[in-house]
Design an enzyme around this catalytic site. Structure first.
Site, PDB file in Angstrom:
ATOM      1  N   SER A 287       1.064  -3.937   4.909  1.00 17.00           N
ATOM      2  CA  SER A 287       1.605  -4.186   6.241  1.00 17.00           C
ATOM      3  C   SER A 287       1.427  -2.963   7.132  1.00 17.00           C
ATOM      4  CB  SER A 287       3.089  -4.517   6.116  1.00 17.00           C
ATOM      5  OG  SER A 287       3.694  -4.410   7.368  1.00 17.00           O
TER       6      SER A 287
ATOM      7  N   ILE B  16       6.686   7.647 -10.814  1.00 17.46           N
ATOM      8  CA  ILE B  16       5.221   7.695 -10.686  1.00 17.46           C
ATOM      9  C   ILE B  16       4.586   7.576 -12.079  1.00 17.46           C
ATOM     10  CG2 ILE B  16       3.273   9.230 -10.071  1.00 17.46           C
ATOM     11  CD1 ILE B  16       4.900  10.049  -7.592  1.00 17.46           C
TER      12      ILE B  16
ATOM     13  N   LYS C 215       4.968  22.563 -10.917  1.00 19.78           N
ATOM     14  CA  LYS C 215       6.307  22.271 -11.441  1.00 19.78           C
ATOM     15  C   LYS C 215       6.306  22.497 -12.952  1.00 19.78           C
ATOM     16  CE  LYS C 215       9.465  18.441 -12.294  1.00 19.78           C
ATOM     17  NZ  LYS C 215       9.721  17.000 -12.174  1.00 19.78           N
TER      18      LYS C 215
ATOM     19  N   GLY D  41       0.807  -1.228   0.000  1.00 20.27           N
ATOM     20  CA  GLY D  41       0.000   0.000   0.000  1.00 20.27           C
ATOM     21  C   GLY D  41       0.835   1.271   0.000  1.00 20.27           C
TER      22      GLY D  41
ATOM     23  N   TYR E 221      12.068   9.791 -32.158  1.00 22.24           N
ATOM     24  CA  TYR E 221      11.307   9.240 -31.036  1.00 22.24           C
ATOM     25  C   TYR E 221      10.050   8.587 -31.581  1.00 22.24           C
ATOM     26  CZ  TYR E 221       8.026  13.189 -31.077  1.00 22.24           C
ATOM     27  OH  TYR E 221       7.070  14.088 -31.431  1.00 22.24           O
TER      28      TYR E 221
ATOM     29  N   THR F 271      10.501  10.045 -12.983  1.00 26.27           N
ATOM     30  CA  THR F 271       9.752   9.176 -13.894  1.00 26.27           C
ATOM     31  C   THR F 271       9.016   8.019 -13.221  1.00 26.27           C
ATOM     32  OG1 THR F 271      11.922   8.199 -14.301  1.00 26.27           O
ATOM     33  CG2 THR F 271      11.029   9.616 -16.001  1.00 26.27           C
TER      34      THR F 271
HETATM   35  C1  LIG Z   1      15.624   8.269  -3.432  1.00 20.43           C
HETATM   36  C2  LIG Z   1      14.344   8.159  -4.190  1.00 20.43           C
HETATM   37  C3  LIG Z   1      13.726   9.311  -4.688  1.00 20.43           C
HETATM   38  C4  LIG Z   1      12.550   9.213  -5.441  1.00 20.43           C
HETATM   39  N1  LIG Z   1      11.978  10.336  -5.981  1.00 20.43           N
HETATM   40  C5  LIG Z   1      10.946  10.211  -6.833  1.00 20.43           C
HETATM   41  C6  LIG Z   1      10.371  11.339  -7.478  1.00 20.43           C
HETATM   42  O1  LIG Z   1      10.760  12.475  -7.227  1.00 20.43           O
HETATM   43  N2  LIG Z   1       9.359  11.133  -8.346  1.00 20.43           N
HETATM   44  C7  LIG Z   1       8.871   9.894  -8.628  1.00 20.43           C
HETATM   45  O2  LIG Z   1       7.993   9.757  -9.473  1.00 20.43           O
HETATM   46  N3  LIG Z   1       9.351   8.811  -7.972  1.00 20.43           N
HETATM   47  C8  LIG Z   1      10.372   8.933  -7.102  1.00 20.43           C
HETATM   48  N4  LIG Z   1      10.854   7.834  -6.466  1.00 20.43           N
HETATM   49  C9  LIG Z   1      10.187   6.543  -6.642  1.00 20.43           C
HETATM   50  C10 LIG Z   1       8.941   6.493  -5.767  1.00 20.43           C
HETATM   51  O3  LIG Z   1       9.300   6.716  -4.415  1.00 20.43           O
HETATM   52  C11 LIG Z   1       8.283   5.134  -5.882  1.00 20.43           C
HETATM   53  O4  LIG Z   1       8.104   4.806  -7.227  1.00 20.43           O
HETATM   54  C12 LIG Z   1       6.915   5.154  -5.233  1.00 20.43           C
HETATM   55  O5  LIG Z   1       7.000   5.616  -3.936  1.00 20.43           O
HETATM   56  C13 LIG Z   1       6.301   3.798  -5.256  1.00 20.43           C
HETATM   57  O6  LIG Z   1       6.843   2.979  -4.281  1.00 20.43           O
HETATM   58  P1  LIG Z   1       6.133   1.584  -4.053  1.00 20.43           P
HETATM   59  O7  LIG Z   1       4.727   1.827  -3.674  1.00 20.43           O
HETATM   60  O8  LIG Z   1       6.419   0.722  -5.217  1.00 20.43           O
HETATM   61  O9  LIG Z   1       6.944   0.949  -2.823  1.00 20.43           O
HETATM   62  P2  LIG Z   1       6.892   1.302  -1.263  1.00 20.43           P
HETATM   63  O10 LIG Z   1       6.664   2.726  -0.995  1.00 20.43           O
HETATM   64  O11 LIG Z   1       8.141   0.691  -0.689  1.00 20.43           O
HETATM   65  O12 LIG Z   1       5.629   0.506  -0.706  1.00 20.43           O
HETATM   66  C14 LIG Z   1       5.674  -0.883  -0.464  1.00 20.43           C
HETATM   67  C15 LIG Z   1       4.392  -1.300   0.241  1.00 20.43           C
HETATM   68  O13 LIG Z   1       4.427  -2.707   0.388  1.00 20.43           O
HETATM   69  C16 LIG Z   1       4.118  -3.034   1.726  1.00 20.43           C
HETATM   70  N5  LIG Z   1       4.764  -4.299   2.071  1.00 20.43           N
HETATM   71  C17 LIG Z   1       6.066  -4.633   1.911  1.00 20.43           C
HETATM   72  N6  LIG Z   1       6.258  -5.868   2.388  1.00 20.43           N
HETATM   73  C18 LIG Z   1       5.056  -6.319   2.853  1.00 20.43           C
HETATM   74  C19 LIG Z   1       4.619  -7.505   3.491  1.00 20.43           C
HETATM   75  N7  LIG Z   1       5.451  -8.505   3.773  1.00 20.43           N
HETATM   76  N8  LIG Z   1       3.321  -7.592   3.832  1.00 20.43           N
HETATM   77  C20 LIG Z   1       2.437  -6.593   3.574  1.00 20.43           C
HETATM   78  N9  LIG Z   1       2.800  -5.458   2.974  1.00 20.43           N
HETATM   79  C21 LIG Z   1       4.105  -5.314   2.633  1.00 20.43           C
HETATM   80  C22 LIG Z   1       4.644  -1.872   2.548  1.00 20.43           C
HETATM   81  O14 LIG Z   1       4.033  -1.825   3.831  1.00 20.43           O
HETATM   82  C23 LIG Z   1       4.229  -0.722   1.642  1.00 20.43           C
HETATM   83  O15 LIG Z   1       2.886  -0.421   1.873  1.00 20.43           O
HETATM   84  C24 LIG Z   1      11.992   7.930  -5.679  1.00 20.43           C
HETATM   85  C25 LIG Z   1      12.578   6.792  -5.125  1.00 20.43           C
HETATM   86  C26 LIG Z   1      13.747   6.896  -4.386  1.00 20.43           C
HETATM   87  C27 LIG Z   1      14.374   5.646  -3.835  1.00 20.43           C
END
Ligand SMILES: Cc1cc2nc3c(=O)[nH]c(=O)nc-3n(C[C@H](O)[C@H](O)[C@H](O)COP(=O)(O)OP(=O)(O)OC[C@H]3O[C@@H](n4cnc5c(N)ncnc54)[C@H](O)[C@@H]3O)c2cc1C
Length: 496
Positions: free
Chosen positions: A37, A345, A76, A10, A428, A343
């Site tokens: 989680s 999101i 932005k 989530g 492109y 990129t």
């Molecule tokens: C340094 C950095 C800077 C960034 N800056 C940008 C930006 O400026 N613009 C942009 O577009 N993107 C950016 N990103 C990328 C962006 O943060 C992610 O693409 C976005 O937050 C999506 O993350 P996610 O939901 O895939 O993972 P996460 O945020 O890690 O979420 C994972 C989810 O899975 C759940 N989970 C994990 N294991 C379990 C389990 N065993 N049981 C139940 N639940 C579990 C967690 O609780 C959480 O809810 C950046 C990333 C980094 C590392």
């Protein structure tokens, strides 16, 4: 028909997936559950977006003003690159068009010819977004005022945590079932290898027909359970760590663009929101220790820190396939490209939209997966090339930067740069996030100039050309002079 969809995780990816599925498939008889989680935190970054983010929220029927209030967002208009080509060089990669469209040929070809007699001219002066950003001004573009405004684009800086909360409410109100529990295991059907269910910490078992892995970097379903290998791009994208730190907002850092400032072994972002500024230093652990990175970030921030820096580790690359058996990975579980062009999101959005379009049943799963994976790989590799471009074309002396300017590039990128250098033509395709004007902003910003120009630009005399370019320049200056300041515009919008 496959009816039961399970979203595991989530974070931003999980809740964006839930929201779009609620809007599109929820009313088609699907039963959609998101399990997250209560103990494992989200990655907690991801604040800068690209213009497609505005389309995504419109598609969900979300009012822009409401979104801005809920996520403490700012506008932005592009990204400022400081010290990337060499120390002292600074350019803005603005969203949207450059100049206007003349005689069927992209405007910049005329500008290339004009540049020969105006060698100190700056490309960003032809970008409404870049010029407006430099003046710290913003307005919603209305092409009826002047057709040039039709080429303006914008995105948002958002508080990613608030955005996920906002979408959680949106999704649960539209029928998404929400379970808070740790996933402790992933069960596979012995015969088919498909995922059949998830074990939860309270000993319950969550069964489903189709699973969406949004568990972040750990890629619990696609990577761990289905063993889809990770393809590393570390040979080109050498940064693997980040220090992240929010600071106080000041009048000075409240600009309508992201700033990306290069350092000797990485770069630093600055993203202003309504209530704070997001900062981070992305670096290569081979060239900078964590202690050095933390000290450098603390030295470089331009306002008061609101907490201690937090460290993150990552690797550039993607899973060999985003879709395997009855599982698709969305977000960090599918791969990661560093945030230089904001990129991630966007990739979440396109991945979910593609899934909604190609959503399978038992009969169509294999062919849909094949098509989906081809499109996802194309998209990721093209964005990868664009990000490498910023690093590869540098004239800096530090060992980190030299290793980048001397490396062998992916063939696809090498070909693109050579084509541009020789002809001024930028290739492109449909499905590319970054179009010719995006590539051009970075190619020019990094000091590359085309050796030849297109024959078609010779249809104008020197005088006509001069008048044409000057008129565009004049319109951009006078239009942006009349835009309100970003801070005033946003303050008014928040009060309304
Ligand atoms: C340094 C950095 C800077 C960034 N800056 C940008 C930006 O400026 N613009 C942009 O577009 N993107 C950016 N990103 C990328 C962006 O943060 C992610 O693409 C976005 O937050 C999506 O993350 P996610 O939901 O895939 O993972 P996460 O945020 O890690 O979420 C994972 C989810 O899975 C759940 N989970 C994990 N294991 C379990 C389990 N065993 N049981 C139940 N639940 C579990 C967690 O609780 C959480 O809810 C950046 C990333 C980094 C590392």
């Amino acid at each position: 028909m496959w009816k039961k969809i399970i979203i595991a995780g989530g974070g931003t990816a999980g809740w964006m997936t839930a929201a779009l599925l609620a809007k599109s498939l929820g009313r088609a008889g699907f039963e959609i559950t998101l399990v997250e989680s209560p103990n494992i935190p989200t990655v907690g970054v991801g604040e800068a977006t690209v213009p497609s983010f505005m389309h995504f929220n419109r598609l969900l029927g979300i009012d822009e003003r409401h979104l801005i209030k809920q996520t403490k967002a700012t506008y932005k208009l592009g990204i400022q690159f400081v010290d990337w080509e060499k120390i002292g060089n600074d350019y803005i990669h603005g969203f949207g068009a450059l100049g206007d469209q003349a005689a069927g040929l992209p405007f910049y070809h005329y500008w290339f010819r004009w540049l020969k007699s105006n060698p100190t001219a700056k490309l960003e002066d032809m970008s409404l977004c870049a010029v407006s950003g430099r003046k710290r001004r913003f307005v919603h573009p209305d092409p009826k005022v002047n057709p040039i405004l039709g080429g303006m684009g914008y995105a948002l800086h958002i508080d990613a945590g608030l955005y996920a909360e906002f979408l959680k409410q949106y999704s649960t109100e539209r029928g998404i079932k929400h379970i808070q529990a740790d996933i402790t295991g992933v069960n596979l059907n012995q015969k088919t290898g498909f995922i059949s269910s998830l074990n939860l910490a309270d000993s319950s078992v969550l069964e489903g027909d189709f699973f969406i892995d949004c568990t972040g970097f750990k890629s619990m379903l696609l990577g761990q359970a289905l063993r889809v290998p990770f393809v590393s791009w570390k040979q080109w994208l050498k940064t693997d760590s980040a220090q992240v730190l929010p600071t106080a907002l000041t009048q000075d850092n409240f600009v309508p663009y992201t700033r990306a400032k290069a350092h000797h072994a990485g770069w630093q972002w600055r993203i202003p929101l309504q209530h704070r500024v997001g900062n981070g230093l992305v670096y290569s652990s081979e060239h900078m220790t964590d202690q050095e990175a933390e000290a450098l970030l603390l030295e470089q921030i331009d306002s008061e820190p609101l907490m201690a820096p937090r460290k993150l580790h990552f690797e550039a690359g993607m899973r060999e396939r985003f879709w395997e058996k009855n599982c698709v990975a969305v977000g960090l579980s599918s791969g990661f490209l560093e945030p230089l062009e904001s990129t991630s999101i966007h990739i979440i959005q396109t991945t979910i939209s593609r899934l909604v379009t190609l959503f399978p049943n038992a009969d169509t799963n294999e062919v849909m997966a094949k098509r989906f994976n081809a499109q996802a790989t194309f998209e990721m590799e093209r964005i990868r090339d664009f990000i490498i471009l910023h690093y590869a074309l540098n004239h800096r002396d530090d060992p980190f930067w030299r290793s980048l300017s001397e490396m062998r590039l992916p063939d696809s990128l090498e070909e693109k740069i050579t084509l541009f250098k020789k002809t001024g033509y930028i290739h492109y395709e449909d499905g590319d996030l970054f179009a010719d004007t995006n590539w051009l902003s970075v190619l020019f910003g990094q000091g590359v100039r085309p050796e030849n120009s297109m024959y078609m630009v010779n249809t104008m005399s020197d005088e006509q050309l001069d008048k044409y370019i000057s008129s565009i320049r004049h319109q951009i200056v006078s239009l942006t002079d009349n835009f309100p300041f970003h801070i005033d515009y946003l303050t008014r919008l928040l009060k309304s």
